[in-house]
Design a protein around this motif. Sequence first.
Motif, PDB file in Angstrom:
ATOM      1  N   VAL A  41      -5.464 -34.519  11.796  1.00  0.00           N
ATOM      2  CA  VAL A  41      -4.714 -35.751  12.017  1.00  0.00           C
ATOM      3  C   VAL A  41      -3.996 -36.176  10.750  1.00  0.00           C
ATOM      4  CG1 VAL A  41      -4.920 -38.201  12.556  1.00  0.00           C
ATOM      5  CG2 VAL A  41      -6.183 -36.530  13.915  1.00  0.00           C
ATOM      6  N   GLU A  42      -4.660 -36.056   9.615  1.00  0.00           N
ATOM      7  CA  GLU A  42      -4.014 -36.388   8.343  1.00  0.00           C
ATOM      8  C   GLU A  42      -2.802 -35.506   8.086  1.00  0.00           C
ATOM      9  OE1 GLU A  42      -4.481 -38.886   6.212  1.00  0.00           O
ATOM     10  OE2 GLU A  42      -5.896 -39.636   7.704  1.00  0.00           O
ATOM     11  N   CYS A  43      -2.865 -34.259   8.534  1.00  0.00           N
ATOM     12  CA  CYS A  43      -1.746 -33.340   8.323  1.00  0.00           C
ATOM     13  C   CYS A  43      -0.519 -33.715   9.161  1.00  0.00           C
ATOM     14  CB  CYS A  43      -2.178 -31.905   8.629  1.00  0.00           C
ATOM     15  SG  CYS A  43      -3.343 -31.224   7.415  1.00  0.00           S
ATOM     16  N   LEU A  44      -0.682 -34.656  10.087  1.00  0.00           N
ATOM     17  CA  LEU A  44       0.477 -35.165  10.818  1.00  0.00           C
ATOM     18  C   LEU A  44       1.400 -35.960   9.905  1.00  0.00           C
ATOM     19  CD1 LEU A  44      -1.229 -36.378  14.126  1.00  0.00           C
ATOM     20  CD2 LEU A  44       0.107 -34.289  13.772  1.00  0.00           C
ATOM     21  N   GLY A  45       0.920 -36.245   8.688  1.00  0.00           N
ATOM     22  CA  GLY A  45       1.749 -36.939   7.712  1.00  0.00           C
ATOM     23  C   GLY A  45       2.429 -36.010   6.740  1.00  0.00           C
ATOM     24  N   ASP A  46       2.327 -34.688   6.962  1.00  0.00           N
ATOM     25  CA  ASP A  46       2.970 -33.716   6.075  1.00  0.00           C
ATOM     26  C   ASP A  46       4.476 -33.965   6.020  1.00  0.00           C
ATOM     27  OD1 ASP A  46       2.107 -30.792   4.830  1.00  0.00           O
ATOM     28  OD2 ASP A  46       4.209 -30.863   5.447  1.00  0.00           O
ATOM     29  N   SER A  47       5.059 -33.699   4.879  1.00  0.00           N
ATOM     30  CA  SER A  47       6.494 -33.958   4.698  1.00  0.00           C
ATOM     31  C   SER A  47       7.368 -32.958   5.444  1.00  0.00           C
ATOM     32  CB  SER A  47       6.840 -33.936   3.206  1.00  0.00           C
ATOM     33  OG  SER A  47       6.554 -32.663   2.653  1.00  0.00           O
ATOM     34  N   ARG A  48       6.775 -31.864   5.909  1.00  0.00           N
ATOM     35  CA  ARG A  48       7.543 -30.805   6.591  1.00  0.00           C
ATOM     36  C   ARG A  48       7.439 -30.979   8.106  1.00  0.00           C
ATOM     37  NH1 ARG A  48       4.242 -26.178   3.726  1.00  0.00           N
ATOM     38  NH2 ARG A  48       2.659 -27.767   4.213  1.00  0.00           N
ATOM     39  N   GLY A  49       8.588 -31.146   8.732  1.00  0.00           N
ATOM     40  CA  GLY A  49       8.611 -31.398  10.161  1.00  0.00           C
ATOM     41  C   GLY A  49       7.964 -30.314  10.990  1.00  0.00           C
ATOM     42  N   LEU A  50       8.223 -29.045  10.667  1.00  0.00           N
ATOM     43  CA  LEU A  50       7.652 -27.952  11.442  1.00  0.00           C
ATOM     44  C   LEU A  50       6.138 -27.912  11.318  1.00  0.00           C
ATOM     45  CD1 LEU A  50      10.233 -25.069  10.847  1.00  0.00           C
ATOM     46  CD2 LEU A  50       9.863 -26.398  12.930  1.00  0.00           C
ATOM     47  N   VAL A  51       5.631 -28.271  10.147  1.00  0.00           N
ATOM     48  CA  VAL A  51       4.179 -28.308   9.953  1.00  0.00           C
ATOM     49  C   VAL A  51       3.579 -29.412  10.813  1.00  0.00           C
ATOM     50  CG1 VAL A  51       2.329 -28.751   8.276  1.00  0.00           C
ATOM     51  CG2 VAL A  51       4.265 -27.299   7.648  1.00  0.00           C
ATOM     52  N   ARG A  52       4.212 -30.591  10.797  1.00  0.00           N
ATOM     53  CA  ARG A  52       3.724 -31.678  11.644  1.00  0.00           C
ATOM     54  C   ARG A  52       3.714 -31.252  13.106  1.00  0.00           C
ATOM     55  NH1 ARG A  52       7.330 -34.719   8.489  1.00  0.00           N
ATOM     56  NH2 ARG A  52       8.706 -35.117  10.266  1.00  0.00           N
ATOM     57  N   LEU A  53       4.766 -30.554  13.513  1.00  0.00           N
ATOM     58  CA  LEU A  53       4.877 -30.118  14.899  1.00  0.00           C
ATOM     59  C   LEU A  53       3.748 -29.161  15.268  1.00  0.00           C
ATOM     60  CD1 LEU A  53       6.438 -30.016  17.566  1.00  0.00           C
ATOM     61  CD2 LEU A  53       7.838 -28.172  16.585  1.00  0.00           C
ATOM     62  N   ARG A  54       3.415 -28.226  14.374  1.00  0.00           N
ATOM     63  CA  ARG A  54       2.349 -27.261  14.663  1.00  0.00           C
ATOM     64  C   ARG A  54       1.009 -27.963  14.823  1.00  0.00           C
ATOM     65  NH1 ARG A  54       1.839 -22.144  11.027  1.00  0.00           N
ATOM     66  NH2 ARG A  54       0.354 -21.666  12.697  1.00  0.00           N
ATOM     67  N   PHE A  55       0.742 -28.919  13.934  1.00  0.00           N
ATOM     68  CA  PHE A  55      -0.523 -29.644  14.044  1.00  0.00           C
ATOM     69  C   PHE A  55      -0.538 -30.504  15.309  1.00  0.00           C
ATOM     70  CE2 PHE A  55      -1.217 -28.541   9.578  1.00  0.00           C
ATOM     71  CZ  PHE A  55      -2.578 -28.269   9.601  1.00  0.00           C
ATOM     72  N   ALA A  56       0.586 -31.113  15.635  1.00  0.00           N
ATOM     73  CA  ALA A  56       0.648 -31.930  16.845  1.00  0.00           C
ATOM     74  C   ALA A  56       0.397 -31.072  18.088  1.00  0.00           C
ATOM     75  CB  ALA A  56       2.009 -32.619  16.947  1.00  0.00           C
ATOM     76  N   GLN A  57       1.025 -29.915  18.141  1.00  0.00           N
ATOM     77  CA  GLN A  57       0.845 -29.029  19.298  1.00  0.00           C
ATOM     78  C   GLN A  57      -0.591 -28.540  19.399  1.00  0.00           C
ATOM     79  OE1 GLN A  57       3.933 -26.178  18.357  1.00  0.00           O
ATOM     80  NE2 GLN A  57       5.389 -27.141  19.773  1.00  0.00           N
ATOM     81  N   THR A  58      -1.189 -28.225  18.245  1.00  0.00           N
ATOM     82  CA  THR A  58      -2.572 -27.752  18.245  1.00  0.00           C
ATOM     83  C   THR A  58      -3.528 -28.856  18.669  1.00  0.00           C
ATOM     84  OG1 THR A  58      -2.039 -26.209  16.450  1.00  0.00           O
ATOM     85  CG2 THR A  58      -4.360 -26.624  16.873  1.00  0.00           C
ATOM     86  N   LEU A  59      -3.332 -30.058  18.135  1.00  0.00           N
ATOM     87  CA  LEU A  59      -4.155 -31.186  18.555  1.00  0.00           C
ATOM     88  C   LEU A  59      -3.944 -31.502  20.031  1.00  0.00           C
ATOM     89  CD1 LEU A  59      -3.659 -33.435  15.414  1.00  0.00           C
ATOM     90  CD2 LEU A  59      -5.883 -32.644  16.263  1.00  0.00           C
ATOM     91  N   GLY A  60      -2.715 -31.353  20.481  1.00  0.00           N
ATOM     92  CA  GLY A  60      -2.427 -31.566  21.893  1.00  0.00           C
ATOM     93  C   GLY A  60      -3.175 -30.575  22.763  1.00  0.00           C
ATOM     94  N   ASP A  61      -3.257 -29.327  22.324  1.00  0.00           N
ATOM     95  CA  ASP A  61      -3.998 -28.310  23.072  1.00  0.00           C
ATOM     96  C   ASP A  61      -5.495 -28.607  23.067  1.00  0.00           C
ATOM     97  OD1 ASP A  61      -1.687 -26.924  23.667  1.00  0.00           O
ATOM     98  OD2 ASP A  61      -1.880 -25.536  21.974  1.00  0.00           O
TER      99      ASP A  61
END
Length: 292
Positions: A41-61
Amino acid sequence: MKENTPVLDPDETDALMRSITEQIDRDTFDAEDVTTLKQMVECLGDSRGLVRLRFAQTLGDIGGTATPLLVDALLHHANPVVRRAAGKTLALIIDPTTVPSLLHALLNDEDTVVKGSAVGALAKMGAASVPALLEILADPIRSESTKGHAAWALGFIGADAAPFLEDAIKSDSIDVRCATVGAIAHLVQEKGDARAAQMLLETLQDRDPNVRSEAASAIGKMAYLPALPYLITALGDIDGEVRRTAAVSLGKLGDRSAIPHLQAALNDSLEPVRVLAKLAISKIESGIGNKE
């Protein structure tokens, strides 16, 4: 705001994602590991959009066990980037129990993007969100922007909102009726629902000109040809905005039988109606109206 887990640096974030991906691939990931979930969840604050997206998708799964942590982040995290991403991730999980929290974020968060993320998630919740959205629209203290968000979500929900629409279109609130017009139009487009189509036509005779204008506009956008005689009647409405919208929509329908009525509107007392009637005639004669 609560105290947050320390933010990982980019190398640590990348290493965490690699580790999680490997565990998921091997089917060894522990979805009950709260420490790891909090780091994600903390990584959702990463400055890189693609990184945020990967964590969001993984958390969503992952869903389930991640949901309470995402709700907590949405409501309490100090970093608006995390709150925004938490709302977007909850939209992927689609858990109706999160509706109250998403509603709170929409109504109370000071960040406009967080509000947008929350209402996007509310829209994805479908029927579970409809009563709350209608309540917002009926509340006279809510801002126009908040009501605009609610109206958009209601329209997005479409067919799932159907059980609520017949009552909503009879609401005493003009804002509720206006927003319901959009939802009904979506239902007609999605399902070809005959009852919804009839309700849409009936709103052209609503007691408030704003609702009538909204209905005329919706009919034009969807190029709903059975509404042609109703729009012709609306061309003679007592309200100038309704007449203006009816002229535009008749042009979009593209039916030549409307031309004599539009020609009569060239003598309307309001210049905008005359101008738009002339434009509608031009569109119909050139055959471009119903191709838009």
